[in-house]
Design a protein around this motif. Structure first.
Motif, PDB file in Angstrom:
ATOM      1  N   GLN A  13      48.599  65.499  42.470  1.00 23.31           N
ATOM      2  CA  GLN A  13      49.112  64.599  41.449  1.00 23.31           C
ATOM      3  C   GLN A  13      48.687  63.166  41.745  1.00 23.31           C
ATOM      4  OE1 GLN A  13      53.369  65.319  41.377  1.00 23.31           O
ATOM      5  NE2 GLN A  13      53.122  66.893  39.806  1.00 23.31           N
ATOM      6  N   ALA A  14      48.674  62.361  40.723  1.00 17.99           N
ATOM      7  CA  ALA A  14      48.322  60.955  40.890  1.00 17.99           C
ATOM      8  C   ALA A  14      49.230  60.305  41.935  1.00 17.99           C
ATOM      9  CB  ALA A  14      48.443  60.224  39.555  1.00 17.99           C
ATOM     10  N   LYS A  85      43.791  58.849  41.674  1.00 16.52           N
ATOM     11  CA  LYS A  85      43.993  58.584  40.257  1.00 16.52           C
ATOM     12  C   LYS A  85      43.308  59.687  39.444  1.00 16.52           C
ATOM     13  CE  LYS A  85      43.803  53.596  41.132  1.00 16.52           C
ATOM     14  NZ  LYS A  85      43.139  52.307  40.783  1.00 16.52           N
ATOM     15  N   PRO A  86      43.741  59.907  38.222  1.00 13.64           N
ATOM     16  CA  PRO A  86      43.080  60.923  37.386  1.00 13.64           C
ATOM     17  C   PRO A  86      41.584  60.690  37.244  1.00 13.64           C
ATOM     18  CG  PRO A  86      45.185  60.321  36.430  1.00 13.64           C
ATOM     19  CD  PRO A  86      44.959  59.379  37.573  1.00 13.64           C
ATOM     20  N   GLU A  87      41.165  59.442  37.250  1.00 12.93           N
ATOM     21  CA  GLU A  87      39.732  59.162  37.109  1.00 12.93           C
ATOM     22  C   GLU A  87      38.933  59.502  38.365  1.00 12.93           C
ATOM     23  OE1 GLU A  87      42.308  57.083  36.490  1.00 12.93           O
ATOM     24  OE2 GLU A  87      41.833  55.014  37.113  1.00 12.93           O
ATOM     25  N   SER A 121      45.955  65.184  38.635  1.00 12.18           N
ATOM     26  CA  SER A 121      46.715  65.228  37.406  1.00 12.18           C
ATOM     27  C   SER A 121      47.560  63.964  37.261  1.00 12.18           C
ATOM     28  CB  SER A 121      47.609  66.466  37.378  1.00 12.18           C
ATOM     29  OG  SER A 121      48.555  66.404  38.412  1.00 12.18           O
ATOM     30  N   ALA A 122      47.781  63.564  36.018  1.00 10.56           N
ATOM     31  CA  ALA A 122      48.556  62.336  35.765  1.00 10.56           C
ATOM     32  C   ALA A 122      50.037  62.553  35.992  1.00 10.56           C
ATOM     33  CB  ALA A 122      48.297  61.873  34.338  1.00 10.56           C
TER      34      ALA A 122
END
Length: 122
Positions: A13-14, A85-87, A121-122
């Protein structure tokens, strides 16, 4: 014959952390560079972090969050990724410039790992 074997990767997760490892094996006289690249779907493969005798370098997007380190005794490079981060989601590839061959003929080989998926994942 030399090869790079990656480990680590997966789904987080983020805000969480993850460490990638990459071990070089085979006939190795020296390793002049080790680094990590990543490639997201539809994008080019870009350098994330690299390390050689001259020091470290990082992509601007990961400075302060990612740390690359190297264990020369194990021919292994690590990528500690914090505050993901998701990116950051991408396939991460290990890369190394390895001096290999025989005592009579040494050549530098451009080696790549098979890639490991990192999903945030966000």
């Amino acid at each position: 014959q030399v090869q790079l074997v990656e480990s680590g990767g997966g789904l987080v997760q983020a805000g969480e952390s993850m460490r990638l490892s990459c071990a070089a094996s085979g006939t190795i006289f020296s390793i002049n560079f080790m680094g990590w690249y990543r490639q997201a779907p539809g994008k080019q493969r870009d350098l994330v972090a690299g390390i050689n005798n001259g020091g470290h370098r990082y992509a601007d997007s990961v400075k302060g969050r990612f740390t690359i380190s190297r264990d020369d005794a194990k021919n292994t490079v690590y990528l500690q990724m914090n505050n993901l981060k998701p990116e950051d989601t991408a396939v991460y590839y290990c890369h190394a410039l390895i001096l290999t061959g025989t005592d009579a003929l040494r050549t530098q080989k451009d080696c790549w790992g098979q890639g490991t998926q990192v999903t945030v994942s966000a």
